[in-house]
Design an enzyme around this catalytic site. Structure first.
Site, PDB file in Angstrom:
ATOM      1  N   ASP A 127      39.143  50.534 134.105  1.00 46.41           N
ATOM      2  CA  ASP A 127      39.769  49.204 134.054  1.00 46.41           C
ATOM      3  C   ASP A 127      38.714  48.121 134.256  1.00 46.41           C
ATOM      4  O   ASP A 127      37.990  48.135 135.247  1.00 46.41           O
ATOM      5  CB  ASP A 127      40.859  49.109 135.131  1.00 46.41           C
ATOM      6  CG  ASP A 127      41.855  47.990 134.839  1.00 46.41           C
ATOM      7  OD1 ASP A 127      41.407  46.857 134.555  1.00 46.41           O
ATOM      8  OD2 ASP A 127      43.059  48.251 134.875  1.00 46.41           O
ATOM      9  N   THR A 137      48.230  49.847 134.143  1.00 48.45           N
ATOM     10  CA  THR A 137      47.756  50.919 133.251  1.00 48.45           C
ATOM     11  C   THR A 137      48.651  52.160 133.281  1.00 48.45           C
ATOM     12  O   THR A 137      49.082  52.629 132.216  1.00 48.45           O
ATOM     13  CB  THR A 137      46.279  51.240 133.551  1.00 48.45           C
ATOM     14  OG1 THR A 137      45.524  50.034 133.349  1.00 48.45           O
ATOM     15  CG2 THR A 137      45.736  52.336 132.657  1.00 48.45           C
ATOM     16  N   ASP A 192      37.844  47.079 138.033  1.00 45.41           N
ATOM     17  CA  ASP A 192      38.455  45.765 137.803  1.00 45.41           C
ATOM     18  C   ASP A 192      38.708  45.015 139.107  1.00 45.41           C
ATOM     19  O   ASP A 192      38.359  43.844 139.248  1.00 45.41           O
ATOM     20  CB  ASP A 192      39.779  45.981 137.050  1.00 45.41           C
ATOM     21  CG  ASP A 192      40.657  44.744 137.021  1.00 45.41           C
ATOM     22  OD1 ASP A 192      40.453  43.890 136.156  1.00 45.41           O
ATOM     23  OD2 ASP A 192      41.554  44.629 137.889  1.00 45.41           O
ATOM     24  N   LYS A 193      39.298  45.701 140.065  1.00 46.97           N
ATOM     25  CA  LYS A 193      39.718  44.977 141.279  1.00 46.97           C
ATOM     26  C   LYS A 193      38.514  44.482 142.076  1.00 46.97           C
ATOM     27  O   LYS A 193      38.539  43.395 142.668  1.00 46.97           O
ATOM     28  CB  LYS A 193      40.644  45.864 142.112  1.00 46.97           C
ATOM     29  CG  LYS A 193      41.949  46.140 141.343  1.00 46.97           C
ATOM     30  CD  LYS A 193      42.932  46.984 142.094  1.00 46.97           C
ATOM     31  CE  LYS A 193      44.041  47.512 141.169  1.00 46.97           C
ATOM     32  NZ  LYS A 193      44.726  46.491 140.374  1.00 46.97           N
ATOM     33  N   HIS A 205      37.089  41.471 140.293  1.00 46.21           N
ATOM     34  CA  HIS A 205      37.873  40.281 140.675  1.00 46.21           C
ATOM     35  C   HIS A 205      37.400  39.746 142.028  1.00 46.21           C
ATOM     36  O   HIS A 205      37.346  38.548 142.252  1.00 46.21           O
ATOM     37  CB  HIS A 205      39.367  40.622 140.797  1.00 46.21           C
ATOM     38  CG  HIS A 205      40.096  40.703 139.487  1.00 46.21           C
ATOM     39  ND1 HIS A 205      40.198  39.634 138.624  1.00 46.21           N
ATOM     40  CD2 HIS A 205      40.774  41.715 138.901  1.00 46.21           C
ATOM     41  CE1 HIS A 205      40.910  39.996 137.558  1.00 46.21           C
ATOM     42  NE2 HIS A 205      41.263  41.255 137.704  1.00 46.21           N
ATOM     43  N   ASP A 248      39.916  48.766 129.250  1.00 46.02           N
ATOM     44  CA  ASP A 248      41.036  47.997 128.706  1.00 46.02           C
ATOM     45  C   ASP A 248      40.629  46.559 128.371  1.00 46.02           C
ATOM     46  O   ASP A 248      41.237  45.930 127.523  1.00 46.02           O
ATOM     47  CB  ASP A 248      42.259  48.054 129.630  1.00 46.02           C
ATOM     48  CG  ASP A 248      41.939  47.665 131.057  1.00 46.02           C
ATOM     49  OD1 ASP A 248      40.746  47.447 131.385  1.00 46.02           O
ATOM     50  OD2 ASP A 248      42.884  47.568 131.856  1.00 46.02           O
ATOM     51  N   HIS A 249      39.588  46.070 129.053  1.00 42.34           N
ATOM     52  CA  HIS A 249      39.090  44.715 128.772  1.00 42.34           C
ATOM     53  C   HIS A 249      37.750  44.545 129.465  1.00 42.34           C
ATOM     54  O   HIS A 249      37.403  45.326 130.363  1.00 42.34           O
ATOM     55  CB  HIS A 249      40.081  43.649 129.276  1.00 42.34           C
ATOM     56  CG  HIS A 249      40.453  43.818 130.715  1.00 42.34           C
ATOM     57  ND1 HIS A 249      39.614  43.482 131.758  1.00 42.34           N
ATOM     58  CD2 HIS A 249      41.571  44.328 131.304  1.00 42.34           C
ATOM     59  CE1 HIS A 249      40.203  43.763 132.903  1.00 42.34           C
ATOM     60  NE2 HIS A 249      41.390  44.283 132.665  1.00 42.34           N
TER      61      HIS A 249
HETATM   62 ZN   LIG Z   1      42.074  42.662 136.351  1.00 39.49          ZN
END
Ligand SMILES: [Zn+2]
Length: 456
Positions: free
Chosen positions: A58, A161, A333-334, A337, A375-376
């Site tokens: 992610d 997800t 991802d987290k 962030h 995913d991105h």
């Molecule tokens: Zn995110």
């Protein structure tokens, strides 16, 4: 019923990439990677797959991969995810309600893209952008086709997800029965399918491993399971519920398995100082997080057990079909962030060990399509050590004794750093792996998996 034969066009496409494959093999072997000639040949075959293992990092864009490589194996080293014989790029954009492009996606819209082949609006879970109608997911199609199915994550099992595979919701926030504010038509009281947690266990996905116990502890508010928690509902549906590595190890493939390893997200493997305005003093990452409880399974251990359970289920049922398994490294991802480079790199390294589990399995079972992608894209950037960029930065000291400076400046310091709209890597081995070559769209991955497993 036998599946459709590969079309003439597809066979031609496959032979067209043979020359390219030879070049890829040459490159991977000079890099000391394990992309063997046999693997490359398997990857261009138009043949069909018995199993599919899809690994989603992610927010794992090229910067996140490069950071993990530099820090863990060195700039000239190779991660497991670098060793696939076929590598391409895909676009990840979401859409607005009217179908026009929304250039930066979240995990719900991008997941809906790869899980259903249909692009949707940010925040939505496997439903259409304008009309908010459920679209069948690759996991649902695999179940109908007689495959065993599983989903493994380091996030909550109700996070975007895993949610896109086993549920349909107007908004990703509708994770448990008490979280339904943004999904008025999805509630059981209104004749809908209920929260993401309820739908996931109602789907009887064979293996669900991750965090998010707090969602499953919520009480069901309507319908036949009213008054029970979602975990109790899962037990009524035949699930074995496991909460740590010991009980996970003991689980058997004859009944579905729900693993809830943390109240929220599974705690990260590594820690360190988060990035700061003006940078941090040079730091080494702490590679064992003291606040990660003993007995929390690693993503690689969960992946390995998931494969074993899915195989056991099919064997017990005398099924000739294999399995579909999704494995998500969610906290890349987290931690991006949160502008926490050590957290982020540790999660990327943990994800890469799960990639190795999948590749080791496929080495013994070459009829397995393994795809590793993101995913991105995300915010982290590698900048020169002497740079003084705006936003948050941190300097790491690598095993190579060099300074690795990471910058996060896609949002105001103090706010959550943002996803980016860049294309991301997609890499594969096994039947139909050549489909990832070139530049494709995220929705093409749905078609590749569907055709690999002959799903209708
Ligand atoms: Zn995110």
């Amino acid at each position: 019923m036998p599946g459709p034969r590969p079309s003439r066009n597809r066979l031609m496409a496959a032979s067209a990439v043979v020359a390219a494959t030879a070049a890829v093999v040459a490159v991977t072997s000079t890099a000391g990677a394990s992309g063997s000639k046999e693997q490359a040949q398997q990857a261009v075959k138009g043949g069909l797959a018995k199993n599919v293992i899809l690994l989603i990092g992610d927010g794992m864009g090229d910067s996140e991969i490069t950071l993990a490589r530099d820090y863990t194996v060195g700039a000239a080293g190779r991660l497991n995810m670098d060793k696939f014989p076929m590598t391409g790029a895909y676009t990840t954009y979401a859409v607005h309600a009217d179908g026009t492009p929304d250039y930066v996606t979240d995990s719900a819209a991008s997941g809906t893209g790869w899980a259903t082949g249909v692009k949707t609006v940010n925040g939505r879970i496997s439903k259409t952008p304008g009309t908010d109608k459920a679209v069948p997911t690759i996991l649902e199609l695999a179940q109908k086709g007689g495959y065993a199915t599983g989903s493994v994550t380091t996030a909550e099992l109700t996070d975007a997800t895993p949610a896109v595979l086993a549920s349909h919701a107007t908004d990703r926030s509708c994770q448990g029965p008490a979280d339904m504010a943004k999904c008025p038509t999805d509630t059981i009281a209104k004749g809908g399918p209920g929260s993401i947690a309820e739908q996931s266990v109602n789907h009887k996905v064979d293996v669900l491993l991750g965090g998010g116990q707090q969602r499953f502890d919520q009480k069901v508010t309507d319908g036949r399971y009213k008054g029970l928690t979602v975990t109790e509902q899962a037990r009524k549906l035949g699930y074995q519920v496991v909460t740590d590595d010991r009980s996970l190890k003991a689980a058997k493939g004859d009944k579905p398995v729900l693993g809830l390893f943390a109240p929220g997200n599974v705690p990260t493997e590594w820690t360190g100082k988060p990035a700061a305005l003006g940078g941090t003093a040079p730091q080494r990452c702490v590679t064992s997080n003291p606040s990660r409880p003993a007995g929390t399974p690693s993503l690689a251990d969960s992946a390995s057990k998931a494969i074993q359970l899915l195989e056991a289920k099919q064997k017990a049922n005398h099924s000739k079909q294999g399995f579909f398994l999704q494995i998500e490294g969610a906290s890349i991802d987290k931690q991006d962030h949160a502008a926490d480079p050590c957290g982020q790199i540790g999660e990327t390294a943990a994800f890469d060990r799960a990639v190795k589990v999948a590749r080791d399995y496929a080495a013994k079972h070459p009829d397995t399509l393994v795809v590793t992608t993101a995913d991105h894209g995300h915010t982290s950037q590698i900048v020169p050590p002497e740079a003084t960029p705006p936003g948050l930065s941190s300097t790491l000291v690598t095993d190579e004794g060099q300074q690795l400076k990471v910058n996060y400046s896609t949002n105001t310091p103090g706010q959550s750093q943002e996803h980016t709209g860049t294309q991301v890597r997609i890499a594969a081995q096994g039947p139909l792996a050549y489909r990832v070559l070139g530049v494709t769209n995220q929705t093409d991955l749905f078609t590749t998996v569907r055709e690999a497993l002959r799903l209708r």
